[in-house]
Scaffold this motif. Structure first.
Motif, mmCIF file in Angstrom:
data_model
loop_
_atom_site.group_PDB
_atom_site.id
_atom_site.type_symbol
_atom_site.label_atom_id
_atom_site.label_comp_id
_atom_site.label_asym_id
_atom_site.label_seq_id
_atom_site.Cartn_x
_atom_site.Cartn_y
_atom_site.Cartn_z
ATOM 1 N N THR A 70 -23.466 34.539 -55.567
ATOM 2 C CA THR A 70 -22.171 33.884 -55.323
ATOM 3 C C THR A 70 -21.680 33.279 -56.645
ATOM 4 O O THR A 70 -22.334 33.435 -57.669
ATOM 5 C CB THR A 70 -22.332 32.712 -54.323
ATOM 6 O OG1 THR A 70 -23.150 31.706 -54.955
ATOM 7 C CG2 THR A 70 -22.994 33.153 -53.021
ATOM 8 N N SER A 71 -20.590 32.525 -56.555
ATOM 9 C CA SER A 71 -20.087 31.870 -57.769
ATOM 10 C C SER A 71 -20.688 30.478 -57.971
ATOM 11 O O SER A 71 -20.312 29.771 -58.886
ATOM 12 C CB SER A 71 -18.569 31.740 -57.697
ATOM 13 O OG SER A 71 -18.232 30.841 -56.659
ATOM 14 N N GLU B 27 -19.419 27.660 -53.154
ATOM 15 C CA GLU B 27 -19.080 28.897 -52.439
ATOM 16 C C GLU B 27 -20.184 29.283 -51.449
ATOM 17 O O GLU B 27 -19.919 29.665 -50.307
ATOM 18 C CB GLU B 27 -18.852 30.056 -53.419
ATOM 19 C CG GLU B 27 -18.435 31.316 -52.668
ATOM 20 C CD GLU B 27 -18.509 32.600 -53.495
ATOM 21 O OE1 GLU B 27 -18.308 32.548 -54.716
ATOM 22 O OE2 GLU B 27 -18.770 33.640 -52.888
ATOM 23 N N SER C 218 -27.510 26.939 -57.388
ATOM 24 C CA SER C 218 -26.446 26.999 -58.382
ATOM 25 C C SER C 218 -27.082 26.988 -59.775
ATOM 26 O O SER C 218 -27.823 26.062 -60.115
ATOM 27 C CB SER C 218 -25.554 25.766 -58.192
ATOM 28 O OG SER C 218 -24.558 25.740 -59.174
ATOM 29 N N GLY D 276 -20.731 28.750 -62.786
ATOM 30 C CA GLY D 276 -19.965 29.810 -62.121
ATOM 31 C C GLY D 276 -20.828 30.902 -61.529
ATOM 32 O O GLY D 276 -20.345 32.001 -61.262
ATOM 33 N N THR D 277 -22.110 30.634 -61.330
ATOM 34 C CA THR D 277 -22.941 31.617 -60.633
ATOM 35 C C THR D 277 -24.037 30.902 -59.837
ATOM 36 O O THR D 277 -24.454 29.799 -60.190
ATOM 37 C CB THR D 277 -23.531 32.668 -61.602
ATOM 38 O OG1 THR D 277 -24.097 33.725 -60.839
ATOM 39 C CG2 THR D 277 -24.599 32.095 -62.512
ATOM 40 N N ARG E 15 -20.491 39.406 -49.702
ATOM 41 C CA ARG E 15 -19.717 38.679 -50.715
ATOM 42 C C ARG E 15 -18.988 39.701 -51.579
ATOM 43 O O ARG E 15 -19.576 40.290 -52.489
ATOM 44 C CB ARG E 15 -20.676 37.817 -51.538
ATOM 45 C CG ARG E 15 -20.016 36.652 -52.241
ATOM 46 C CD ARG E 15 -19.400 37.094 -53.537
ATOM 47 N NE ARG E 15 -18.868 35.969 -54.278
ATOM 48 C CZ ARG E 15 -18.408 36.075 -55.508
ATOM 49 N NH1 ARG E 15 -18.424 37.239 -56.149
ATOM 50 N NH2 ARG E 15 -17.918 35.029 -56.119
ATOM 51 N N GLU F 270 -19.683 41.794 -59.184
ATOM 52 C CA GLU F 270 -20.661 40.768 -59.559
ATOM 53 C C GLU F 270 -20.553 40.440 -61.057
ATOM 54 O O GLU F 270 -20.308 41.328 -61.877
ATOM 55 C CB GLU F 270 -22.087 41.252 -59.267
ATOM 56 C CG GLU F 270 -22.417 41.393 -57.785
ATOM 57 C CD GLU F 270 -22.188 42.807 -57.250
ATOM 58 O OE1 GLU F 270 -21.461 43.593 -57.900
ATOM 59 O OE2 GLU F 270 -22.756 43.104 -56.190
ATOM 60 N N ALA F 271 -20.777 39.176 -61.385
ATOM 61 C CA ALA F 271 -20.777 38.723 -62.789
ATOM 62 C C ALA F 271 -22.155 39.020 -63.364
ATOM 63 O O ALA F 271 -23.040 38.161 -63.389
ATOM 64 C CB ALA F 271 -20.467 37.234 -62.846
ATOM 65 N N GLN G 64 -23.818 36.757 -65.945
ATOM 66 C CA GLN G 64 -24.142 35.428 -65.402
ATOM 67 C C GLN G 64 -25.405 35.496 -64.553
ATOM 68 O O GLN G 64 -26.254 34.616 -64.602
ATOM 69 C CB GLN G 64 -23.020 34.946 -64.464
ATOM 70 C CG GLN G 64 -21.653 34.981 -65.035
ATOM 71 C CD GLN G 64 -21.347 33.654 -65.662
ATOM 72 O OE1 GLN G 64 -21.889 33.350 -66.729
ATOM 73 N NE2 GLN G 64 -20.488 32.884 -65.046
#
Ligand code: PLP
Length: 378
Positions: free
Chosen positions: A68-69, A73, A199, A208-209, A234, A238-239, A242
């Motif tokens: 997720t971010s 989230e 997180s 942010g990830t 989701r 995907e990042a 990150q």
């Protein structure tokens, strides 16, 4: 002026090895992990290797980890989907949760009429287990959402005990583990939790990830719609860099856990000794008679100073180069008292200055000296 960062419950510095890992992925692996060509496949390998690493560190299966971010989230996804897809009609939570939980629960009440029950707290902010059991005895499809380590006081919840109660009464259990993942061992095969949230920026990874853990055989659905990424739970590309950084950060956190935990615990004891000597009359918020049960990297203190000092204390410390906070970062710009401390302090103490001091392995005894010297001048 030497700067001192003692606000690690808000966020942490990224480890240099994590930055190198991310830079390598950003520089060399730019394919979309959903593409089937070799560029995409390389990105997919990074993603899936990261998932396996994270799952392995928490004794989960890779398919139980969804990227997720970040924490907010993840928590939203779990609560919203539990109400909508698992037909949960009631959320049991506490008034000392992070706003990501509290405001999502209230939104579910407004949108779906989901009942929100707040479990009673003991004087030190711990959960009243007999009240929790009483609530669980009501035969309503329920999600219990209780955090593992409180981000303001460091209070630690026995999530195994809560999970066992939830199993007994057939309630789903999510724990906000944003403050504990990477800082203490978590064995998901042997913990009776259905969902957890993490997180990366809390354990020296990038902002942010993050990820959620969804126990296998439970199906959640997305809250934002789009592609089929992350098993359809989701959507959105995907990042990859990150995620690779997050996996590296978690790996290093667990690799160094014992040593860093000891270093941080020693720093906390050193701070307590210095406060005992220099600021008689201070007290530790949330400790009750058991200060040793608070998490090792957070110390929330009520200072023996008049109410008038409350508004300026952070500013004063900042001028001296010291970064600490009064509560969670999202609230620290606010002059409103912390919603967590409001539950555990009396009306007079809540107006006085309290500080949350939170450590990382990068801190030194000298940092503590600078903080205490600055406090002495207030
Ligand atoms: N839950 C807790 C306990 C937190 O401390 C935080 C961060 O402050 C969050 C959730 C939200 O996480 P994120 O900043 O990744 O959205």
């Amino acid at each position: 002026m030497e700067k001192v960062y003692l606000d690690n419950a808000s966020t942490t510095a990224i480890r240099p090895e994590v930055i190198s890992e991310m830079a390598a992925v950003m520089g060399g692996i730019y394919g979309n992990p959903s593409s089937t060509h070799s560029f995409g496949r390389s990105a997919k390998v990074v993603l899936e290797t990261s998932r396996k690493t994270i799952a392995g560190l928490l004794n989960a299966e890779a398919r139980e980890i969804i990227f997720t971010s970040g924490g907010t989230e993840g928590i939203n996804l779990i609560i919203r989907s539990a109400v909508r897809d698992l037909k949960v009609q009631r959320i049991i939570t506490s008034r000392i949760e992070h706003h990501a939980v509290l405001n999502t629960a209230l939104a579910m009440n407004a949108e779906y009429g989901t009942a929100v029950n707040f479990v009673n707290l003991n004087a030190n902010g711990s959960i009243d287990f007999s009240h929790l059991e009483l609530l669980l005895k009501e035969d309503v499809p329920t999600l219990v959402s209780l955090m593992h380590v409180n981000n303001e006081t460091g209070h630690v919840l026995d999530i195994a005990a809560v999970g066992n109660l939830c199993r007994e009464y057939k309630a789903f259990f999510q724990s906000d583990t944003v403050q504990s993942v990477g800082k203490t061992g978590i064995d998901l095969q042997n913990l009776p939790v259905d969902f957890i949230t993490a997180s990366a920026h809390k354990f020296h990874g990038p902002k942010g990830t993050g990820f959620i853990y969804i126990r296998k055989n439970i199906t959640l659905h997305p809250v934002i719609y789009g592609g089929e990424q992350e098993k359809g739970v989701r959507a959105g590309t995907e990042a990859v860099h990150q995620v690779a950084g997050m996996a590296k950060a978690l790996q290093l956190s667990y690799q160094n856990l014992e040593m860093e935990q000891k270093h941080i615990s020693d720093l906390k004891s050193y701070l307590v000794e210095k406060l005992d000597a220099c600021l008689p009359g201070y007290s530790i918020n949330g400790a009750g008679s058991e200060p040793d049960k608070l998490f090792y990297n957070i110390l929330n203190v009520l200072l023996p100073l008049p109410e008038e000092k409350t508004a300026m204390i952070l500013f004063h410390l900042d001028m001296k180069g010291v970064a600490v906070s009064r509560g969670s970062a999202c609230q620290s710009g606010s002059i409103k008292p912390s919603h967590v401390l409001k539950e555990i302090l009396n009306e007079s103490d809540i107006k006085k200055p309290s500080l949350r001091i939170s450590f990382s392995h990068y801190n030194t005894k000298q940092d503590i000296d600078v903080l205490v010297d600055a406090l002495k001048t207030i």
